[in-house]
Design a protein around this motif. Sequence first.
Motif, mmCIF file in Angstrom:
data_model
loop_
_atom_site.group_PDB
_atom_site.id
_atom_site.type_symbol
_atom_site.label_atom_id
_atom_site.label_comp_id
_atom_site.label_asym_id
_atom_site.label_seq_id
_atom_site.Cartn_x
_atom_site.Cartn_y
_atom_site.Cartn_z
ATOM 1 N N GLU A 242 0.912 -0.806 -0.422
ATOM 2 C CA GLU A 242 0.383 -0.008 -0.224
ATOM 3 C C GLU A 242 0.703 1.388 0.041
ATOM 4 N N HIS B 152 -6.565 3.314 1.973
ATOM 5 C CA HIS B 152 -6.475 1.987 2.028
ATOM 6 C C HIS B 152 -6.659 2.059 4.445
ATOM 7 N N HIS C 129 -8.075 -3.386 0.351
ATOM 8 C CA HIS C 129 -6.877 -2.600 0.120
ATOM 9 C C HIS C 129 -6.025 -2.513 1.659
#
Length: 492
Positions: free
Chosen positions: A293, A335, A453
């Motif tokens: 991420e 995220h 995510h």
Amino acid sequence: MSTTTAAKATASVPPSRTEPADAEELTEHAPVARRGGVPVYRWGQAPKHLRTKTQLAADRLNVTEEQEKAPLAYIRTREYGDVPLHDPAAAEKMRPLPSSTKAKMLARRTCSECGKVRKVILRGPCSVCRERVERERQHLLARTCAGCSTVRERPYPKEHRRCQGCRQDQLEKKRARVEEWLVEVTVCAGDGCTKRRGSKKAARTWLKEHPWLLRAERTDLPSSMWWPSWSRRCSPCQTAYDVEQERRRAETQARYEREEKERRERRKAAAEERERWAAAALVDPDVVVLDSETTGLHSEARIVELAVVSSSGEVLLDTLLDPGEPIPADSSEIHGITDGMVAGADSFSALLVRLTSVLVGKRVLIYNASYDVERLRHELTLHYLAHPARGSGEESAGEGDGQELALAEAREQAAAWLDAMEFEDVMIPYSDWVGDWSEYHGNNRWQPLDGGHRAAGDCRAVLRCLASMGRAYADEYAPAAAVAGSTSERAN
């Protein structure tokens, strides 16, 4: 109010009045509406003495500020809506134009050919001069031979517009074309066949009904448009021609079916290969799944979370990283990772040794590998810039291009680290397996990864994608999974 009364009322308005009379008293027509208490009239029904702003300007008059704010009436138009009307007696006279401005305005209305002043602004010669030039051009064209371009005093005949010699050549060429055409349409078109298929008399009669076919400007027409209604071939030649055409159609159809069968077989083989690849990856102990991420999707984005999961689902690495810069709010909305969560976390440089030990010698599967690999490349480049190789950084520190040399060396070290790894993409095989075709892009649409995510969740989602792809061959690769599991237990 009658017309005579309205005329008298209009005539009785003194030109030097300071207060305008009521507009409704000076016309016999009733207003169709009111706008701010001011009457609105139809076209041609307003008081005759009132003028629009444009009409006042044509009389060299300016509308005062008071008139602009309080018009006496409006006239309704289709194109401009309700146009305000004003009293010319209360308007102000315009200042006289300077002589230079008058000269420029006069020059814009002066014809460059005849020198006459016209009523409108000209962009080139006036219409009279243009018409004269066009008449002269048409007169010259009528006196010019279309064949040899010879100019004479009298116009040439309108039918052909040629001199006698050029007309003779034109007729000779036409006769030659007619004779050639007659041979083509009256003799069998079969190879080597000379049988007569029609009479020249009938062909000439047909040609008289279609004279445009053999005009000089029509010589570029394909000969397939020149045939009369009868057949071009005799019976034997037509039969042979039909047989040949049928043979060619059969060959074309057979080739198409063969190529289509080969395409289906290739697609089937590719699909089987993808499914076997997914099934084998799930039982391969050397397979790991990586996901990251980041702070965004741009080329300078930093990694804020990194996870590595084995093919069996064991989490080998799952940690937050301090990117060394604020995390944008729009990225945090995706995220859920904020600056407070990564405060005090390790940097990428501190995690690099552990990450290398987890990935070295493994097949690293990544969903959209091109993006994650580029993020790793960026992080590695920054790491090697901050930790240059011993000796090289010191040698180049005093040079003017030391930063460029350090950056080039850092990029080489990052490329060497990535080349030592084995990365494989999962997104493209999985999207091809789903088969959501896009006519716009010319390939299968990329499928979103439903992993929440977060790095570890996305790794597990990749494993689910592999399980879906390899479901048809899961039983075939199950023994290999059992052997791999027992080997792992003995090693532990």
